[in-house]
Design an enzyme around this catalytic site. Structure first.
Site, PDB file in Angstrom:
ATOM      1  N   GLU A 281      72.432  61.825  55.394  1.00 62.48           N
ATOM      2  CA  GLU A 281      71.568  61.812  54.198  1.00 62.48           C
ATOM      3  C   GLU A 281      72.038  60.784  53.179  1.00 62.48           C
ATOM      4  O   GLU A 281      72.347  61.123  52.040  1.00 62.48           O
ATOM      5  CB  GLU A 281      71.610  63.193  53.510  1.00 62.48           C
ATOM      6  CG  GLU A 281      71.252  64.366  54.353  1.00 62.48           C
ATOM      7  CD  GLU A 281      71.554  65.705  53.649  1.00 62.48           C
ATOM      8  OE1 GLU A 281      72.310  65.713  52.653  1.00 62.48           O
ATOM      9  OE2 GLU A 281      71.038  66.725  54.107  1.00 62.48           O
ATOM     10  N   PRO A 282      72.076  59.512  53.541  1.00 65.13           N
ATOM     11  CA  PRO A 282      72.560  58.531  52.573  1.00 65.13           C
ATOM     12  C   PRO A 282      71.513  58.274  51.495  1.00 65.13           C
ATOM     13  O   PRO A 282      70.312  58.246  51.779  1.00 65.13           O
ATOM     14  CB  PRO A 282      72.769  57.258  53.400  1.00 65.13           C
ATOM     15  CG  PRO A 282      72.325  57.574  54.784  1.00 65.13           C
ATOM     16  CD  PRO A 282      71.615  58.873  54.776  1.00 65.13           C
ATOM     17  N   GLY A 283      71.958  58.125  50.282  1.00 64.13           N
ATOM     18  CA  GLY A 283      71.072  57.725  49.202  1.00 64.13           C
ATOM     19  C   GLY A 283      71.552  56.394  48.645  1.00 64.13           C
ATOM     20  O   GLY A 283      70.952  55.335  48.832  1.00 64.13           O
ATOM     21  N   ARG A 284      72.711  56.463  48.007  1.00 64.86           N
ATOM     22  CA  ARG A 284      73.298  55.284  47.393  1.00 64.86           C
ATOM     23  C   ARG A 284      73.427  54.107  48.367  1.00 64.86           C
ATOM     24  O   ARG A 284      73.142  52.961  47.995  1.00 64.86           O
ATOM     25  CB  ARG A 284      74.704  55.658  46.883  1.00 64.86           C
ATOM     26  CG  ARG A 284      75.412  54.569  46.101  1.00 64.86           C
ATOM     27  CD  ARG A 284      76.887  54.940  45.876  1.00 64.86           C
ATOM     28  NE  ARG A 284      77.062  56.246  45.284  1.00 64.86           N
ATOM     29  CZ  ARG A 284      77.040  56.501  43.979  1.00 64.86           C
ATOM     30  NH1 ARG A 284      76.879  55.517  43.120  1.00 64.86           N
ATOM     31  NH2 ARG A 284      77.204  57.729  43.512  1.00 64.86           N
ATOM     32  N   ARG A 320      74.929  55.226  34.309  1.00 68.82           N
ATOM     33  CA  ARG A 320      76.183  55.293  35.069  1.00 68.82           C
ATOM     34  C   ARG A 320      77.412  54.810  34.303  1.00 68.82           C
ATOM     35  O   ARG A 320      78.452  55.462  34.372  1.00 68.82           O
ATOM     36  CB  ARG A 320      76.057  54.543  36.409  1.00 68.82           C
ATOM     37  CG  ARG A 320      74.977  55.133  37.340  1.00 68.82           C
ATOM     38  CD  ARG A 320      75.018  54.555  38.736  1.00 68.82           C
ATOM     39  NE  ARG A 320      76.175  54.995  39.479  1.00 68.82           N
ATOM     40  CZ  ARG A 320      77.252  54.280  39.715  1.00 68.82           C
ATOM     41  NH1 ARG A 320      77.309  53.025  39.340  1.00 68.82           N
ATOM     42  NH2 ARG A 320      78.275  54.795  40.366  1.00 68.82           N
ATOM     43  N   TYR A 324      79.584  58.049  34.155  1.00 65.30           N
ATOM     44  CA  TYR A 324      80.610  58.058  35.215  1.00 65.30           C
ATOM     45  C   TYR A 324      81.702  57.016  34.972  1.00 65.30           C
ATOM     46  O   TYR A 324      82.526  56.804  35.864  1.00 65.30           O
ATOM     47  CB  TYR A 324      79.996  57.734  36.578  1.00 65.30           C
ATOM     48  CG  TYR A 324      78.892  58.626  37.056  1.00 65.30           C
ATOM     49  CD1 TYR A 324      79.126  59.969  37.360  1.00 65.30           C
ATOM     50  CD2 TYR A 324      77.611  58.127  37.254  1.00 65.30           C
ATOM     51  CE1 TYR A 324      78.103  60.774  37.841  1.00 65.30           C
ATOM     52  CE2 TYR A 324      76.593  58.928  37.743  1.00 65.30           C
ATOM     53  CZ  TYR A 324      76.842  60.248  38.031  1.00 65.30           C
ATOM     54  OH  TYR A 324      75.833  61.034  38.521  1.00 65.30           O
ATOM     55  N   CYS A 349      71.101  54.740  19.628  1.00 62.02           N
ATOM     56  CA  CYS A 349      71.998  55.126  18.535  1.00 62.02           C
ATOM     57  C   CYS A 349      73.075  56.075  19.034  1.00 62.02           C
ATOM     58  O   CYS A 349      73.054  57.270  18.754  1.00 62.02           O
ATOM     59  CB  CYS A 349      71.196  55.750  17.404  1.00 62.02           C
ATOM     60  SG  CYS A 349      69.968  54.610  16.780  1.00 62.02           S
ATOM     61  N   TYR A 378      70.698  55.815  41.423  1.00 56.15           N
ATOM     62  CA  TYR A 378      71.104  56.551  40.231  1.00 56.15           C
ATOM     63  C   TYR A 378      70.909  55.711  38.969  1.00 56.15           C
ATOM     64  O   TYR A 378      71.702  55.782  38.036  1.00 56.15           O
ATOM     65  CB  TYR A 378      72.549  57.082  40.386  1.00 56.15           C
ATOM     66  CG  TYR A 378      72.707  57.892  41.655  1.00 56.15           C
ATOM     67  CD1 TYR A 378      72.110  59.141  41.759  1.00 56.15           C
ATOM     68  CD2 TYR A 378      73.374  57.382  42.764  1.00 56.15           C
ATOM     69  CE1 TYR A 378      72.202  59.879  42.932  1.00 56.15           C
ATOM     70  CE2 TYR A 378      73.464  58.109  43.950  1.00 56.15           C
ATOM     71  CZ  TYR A 378      72.878  59.350  44.029  1.00 56.15           C
ATOM     72  OH  TYR A 378      72.955  60.081  45.191  1.00 56.15           O
TER      73      TYR A 378
HETATM   74  C1  LIG Z   1      73.406  63.407  46.388  1.00 53.20           C
HETATM   75  C2  LIG Z   1      73.218  63.919  47.746  1.00 53.20           C
HETATM   76  C3  LIG Z   1      73.074  63.037  48.825  1.00 53.20           C
HETATM   77  C4  LIG Z   1      73.132  61.527  48.678  1.00 53.20           C
HETATM   78  O1  LIG Z   1      74.379  61.110  48.259  1.00 53.20           O
HETATM   79  P1  LIG Z   1      74.756  59.544  48.253  1.00 53.20           P
HETATM   80  O2  LIG Z   1      76.143  59.522  47.793  1.00 53.20           O
HETATM   81  O3  LIG Z   1      73.804  58.882  47.329  1.00 53.20           O
HETATM   82  O4  LIG Z   1      74.615  59.060  49.646  1.00 53.20           O
HETATM   83  C5  LIG Z   1      72.878  63.567  50.081  1.00 53.20           C
HETATM   84  N1  LIG Z   1      72.815  64.899  50.279  1.00 53.20           N
HETATM   85  C6  LIG Z   1      72.948  65.794  49.265  1.00 53.20           C
HETATM   86  C7  LIG Z   1      72.838  67.240  49.543  1.00 53.20           C
HETATM   87  C8  LIG Z   1      73.147  65.336  47.966  1.00 53.20           C
HETATM   88  O5  LIG Z   1      73.262  66.204  46.974  1.00 53.20           O
END
Ligand SMILES: *Cc1c(COP(=O)(O)O)cnc(C)c1O
Length: 427
Positions: A281-284, A320, A324, A349, A378
């Protein structure tokens, strides 16, 4: 590996920055600033490289909408074969609208409401990753009411140590709110077996984001494998093993891109032994390097011994850095050659409204175009209307063409849901 922070999609020609074959300045002039710009080529490249690395094991990529749920991005990834990973009813809605089918979608999240569980079941999602006993029983009740059997994965907290740049993006150690503690999972699996409207078919983990090493995947997956073995023994056939997201990207010169072949070498044999389908499940990893944020320099000023570049983007567009303490490479779309040490700040502000602090970078004049790199993940999804700032536009580039894929918000959008004449209810 060893790829520059600046992917070839965001490179200079004759000193000016291009997004694929379109000058950044052209996009900024036509779409205005601040604007997020995404490269379709980068998304495709990253998807294909990950899919190729995992080709030897039965798997499916489920892109995590959380990182960037823009519909154009979803379309590019869906066309390549990606599924979706969603963590709210809103993300489920976005995924369905972008053309994903129920069986393409995995639903996760620590605080799903009854309504969201109902929506997920009605959509016929592939897997609902359950995070607690109470959620399991709620899901059973809703599935019974709908007359269906819910396909369930257990999100396990594998209690592994995670090294990453910020505590807020570590999620898989004891004491985090996420998941079912691994030493309680087998008992819960036995309870699930007694339920008629849930079927436990998956194990899941997501140990954090921007993982500095591959070790947490190895350690976490080993935990899942041991559990799966015992669960199969207890009569729960585990068909899916979901190892979450977390693959890192290169923000700074010191960061490395993940070694995808090493990743596959660690994961594949274990998954094959489990006789399960791997889910990632990659997002970033897909979205971050595909995007930049374009902003205009409004002012230069010197105050209290510091030099400030005041831009028309800040924490409302890219949270970010302040949330972070994250680093984003920032440069001028057309550098003069002069360098300076500056704070790049936004108009909000808040003293926490900065994009960079004490940074040696291109010197900038009012009117210059700033390019904030690696802002595709993000970024827009965490943006806000604080200070009544309309949300930025989003643009996608594909070769020599570009399109505005999300219009900039208007002032009317800011007040659209407000009631000018409240409908008072006497109780
Ligand atoms: C945030 C999240 C992701 C994606 O994470 P990345 O670091 O962006 O790859 C995948 N699965 C779950 C359950 C998440 O909460």
């Amino acid at each position: 590996m060893g790829q520059s922070v600046l992917t070839t999609a965001f490179a200079r020609r004759d000193g000016v920055l291009y997004c694929e074959d379109v000058p950044a300045e052209t996009i900024a002039r036509q779409a205005g600033t601040p604007t997020f710009v995404y490269s379709a080529a980068v998304l495709r490249d990253r998807y294909r490289r990950l899919a190729a690395a995992l080709a030897g094991v039965k798997h499916r990529v489920h892109y995590s909408l959380k990182a960037n749920a823009n519909r154009a991005i979803l379309s590019v990834l869906r066309e390549l074969g990606s599924g979706a990973d969603v963590v709210s009813g809103g993300e489920l809605h976005r995924a369905l609208r972008a053309g994903f089918h129920g069986h393409d979608i995995i639903f996760g999240g620590v605080g799903k409401t009854g309504q969201e569980l109902r929506e997920a079941l009605k959509a016929g999602v592939k897997l609902i990753n359950v995070e607690s006993e109470a959620e399991l029983y709620l899901l059973e009740a809703i599935a019974r009411e709908l007359g269906v059997v819910a396909p369930v994965g257990f999100r396990i907290n594998p209690d592994v140590t995670v090294e990453n740049p910020h505590a807020y993006i570590a999620t898989g150690s004891r004491g985090h709110k996420f998941g079912i503690p691994h030493d309680e999972a087998l008992d819960l699996a036995k309870k699930a077996r007694a339920l008629e409207h849930v079927e436990l078919i998956g194990l899941d983990m997501h140990v954090g984001s921007q993982l500095a090493t591959l070790e947490p995947y190895r350690a976490g997956l080993e935990r899942l494998r041991e559990l799966a073995e015992r669960m199969v023994g207890a009569g729960a056939p585990i068909r899916y093993v979901d190892i979450g997201g977390g693959l890192p990207v290169r923000y700074d010169e010191g960061d490395v891109e993940p070694d995808l072949d090493a990743f596959a070498r660690i994961i594949s044999p274990v998954v094959k032994r489990m006789n399960a389908e791997l889910i990632v499940e990659p997002g970033r990893f897909f979205a971050a390097a595909s995007g930049v944020l374009l902003a205009r320099v409004l002012y230069r000023k010197r105050s209290g011994g510091k030099d400030y570049v005041i831009a028309d983007a800040g924490m409302t567009e890219l949270l970010r850095p302040s949330h972070y303490d994250a680093y984003h490479l920032i440069e001028s779309a057309k550098p003069s050659g002069e360098r300076a040490v500056v704070d790049v700040v936004g108009p909000v502000c808040e003293s926490g409204d900065f994009l960079a602090q004490d940074r040696e970078m291109d010197d900038m004049e009012p009117g210059d175009l700033l390019v904030i790199h690696t802002a595709g993940a993000y970024g827009y999804v965490m943006s806000s209307n604080y200070n009544a700032r309309p949300k930025a536009a989003e643009v996608m580039v594909d070769g020599a063409r570009f399109a505005v894929v999300t219009a900039r918000e208007s002032y009317d959008d800011l007040t659209r849901l407000e009631q000018a004449h409240p409908d008072w209810r006497d109780v």
